[in-house]
Scaffold this active site. Structure first.
Site, PDB file in Angstrom:
ATOM      1  N   SER A 181       0.780  -1.224   0.000  1.00 16.82           N
ATOM      2  CA  SER A 181       0.000   0.000   0.000  1.00 16.82           C
ATOM      3  C   SER A 181       0.813   1.275   0.000  1.00 16.82           C
ATOM      4  O   SER A 181       0.247   2.345  -0.171  1.00 16.82           O
ATOM      5  CB  SER A 181      -1.028   0.007   1.140  1.00 16.82           C
ATOM      6  OG  SER A 181      -0.402  -0.163   2.358  1.00 16.82           O
ATOM      7  N   HIS A 233       2.874   4.437   3.910  1.00 15.58           N
ATOM      8  CA  HIS A 233       1.750   5.135   3.276  1.00 15.58           C
ATOM      9  C   HIS A 233       2.135   6.573   2.932  1.00 15.58           C
ATOM     10  O   HIS A 233       1.897   7.048   1.820  1.00 15.58           O
ATOM     11  CB  HIS A 233       0.551   5.166   4.220  1.00 15.58           C
ATOM     12  CG  HIS A 233       0.005   3.817   4.555  1.00 15.58           C
ATOM     13  ND1 HIS A 233      -0.971   3.629   5.511  1.00 15.58           N
ATOM     14  CD2 HIS A 233       0.305   2.584   4.083  1.00 15.58           C
ATOM     15  CE1 HIS A 233      -1.259   2.342   5.599  1.00 15.58           C
ATOM     16  NE2 HIS A 233      -0.487   1.691   4.753  1.00 15.58           N
TER      17      HIS A 233
END
Length: 326
Positions: A181, A233
């Site tokens: 991610s 992230h």
């Protein structure tokens, strides 16, 4: 190296959120797809295949003999999952993740295994982690690839994942990190910068911008939970944000509609001045950021020493849970 469970090792996962998928169709205008998406589906296949390989290597029934805890879903044989007290995400052990390329600061800096900065984005901590990330990748990535082609989206995906790994390694030096991610947040960052840089060609600009910002904030907010690597992230999002300004430029509307007309009535510049400015500034900042980050990393710098509050960006302690130390 002993097989310690994910929580005791402080393993960090970078997990996506399905809410992010809804904005891809909303922000990008509906138009005939210029490319057929094949790269994103291939990425999904590779991630799933590597998870199957991880479970095959893990072989929980064999490696748990004589130890506490029972493998989950033992009917799967060697593909059964580690005990939930070791890995609540239904996946392999920490030692298996390390073997397959999880990001670990000590191995990157002191054992010169820089390849872990890339391999970690293809490794997932469990089937739940994998499914969430792959659903997000399908909903976000396929639309972007149809709009901009596999080359640009592939570059954004890989460089964003790389940028997320650099920031993660600088701050999380006592844990391992896995997950795609950082790269997924890079696609979100690219969507935001693409909306900004191509502002004039969109309708419902403000609504689209606010929707995307809310989704990004929610996803980053989830990252302050323990055992989630929010630095991956953030690093991925910032990298993708700059890459969007560089790679996702669209010609201004007047240039497109008049390019086949006589020279005297054409719009001379393919892009607007602010697009050129954003392109130049983003390229400089991206190259400088990567260079500084890599130099700091391979010199063994602990970024927490230079930012004593930054660890709160990845985990905020509450009465319900505790965080690892900075």
């Amino acid at each position: 190296m002993s097989r310690e469970d994910l929580e005791s090792r402080g393993a960090k996962i970078s997990g996506g959120n399905n809410n992010a998928s809804s904005v891809s169709a909303y922000v990008i205008e509906e138009r005939d797809a210029q490319w057929t998406s094949w790269l994103i589906p291939m990425f999904v296949v590779v991630n799933v295949a590597l998870f199957v390989v991880a479970m095959y290597i893990n072989d929980c029934p064999k490696h748990k003999l004589g130890t506490d805890g029972k493998c989950v879903a033992r009917f799967l044989g060697r593909f059964s999952f580690q005990p939930l007290n070791e890995n609540p995400l239904f996946g392999p052990s920490s030692s298996t993740l390390e073997k397959l390329g999880a990001l670990e600061w000590t191995k990157v800096v002191h054992k010169h295994q820089a390849w872990r900065l890339i391999t970690c984005i293809w490794v997932h901590a469990g089937i739940i982690h994998l499914l969430v990330n792959m659903l997000c990748l399908v909903f976000i990535g396929i639309r972007l690839e149809q709009q901009f082609g596999f080359v640009r989206i592939g570059i954004i995906y890989l460089l964003s994942g790389f940028g997320g790994s650099i920031l993660s390694a600088l701050f999380l030096q006592k844990s391992i990190s896995v997950g795609a991610s950082g790269a997924l947040f890079g696609l979100l960052g690219a969507m935001l910068s693409e909306l900004i840089t191509n502002w004039t060609i969109y309708t419902n600009k403000v609504a689209a911008l606010l929707t995307l910002i809310v989704i990004v904030v929610i996803n980053l907010g989830i990252g302050i939970l323990p055992h989630v690597d929010n630095f991956a992230h953030i690093g991925g999002f910032v990298s993708g944000f700059f890459l969007g300004f560089i790679l996702l430029l669209r010609p201004q509307y007047g240039w497109v509609t008049r390019r086949n007309l006589p020279v005297e009535v054409r719009v001379k510049s393919k892009y607007k001045p602010y697009q050129y400015v954003l392109w130049s500034v983003s390229l400089i900042l991206l190259v400088a950021g990567f260079a500084v980050g890599l130099v700091m990393l391979f010199r063994g710098v602990n970024a927490n020493d230079h930012c004593h509050w930054c660890h709160y960006l990845s985990c905020v302690p509450t009465s319900k849970w505790k965080c690892d130390g900075p």
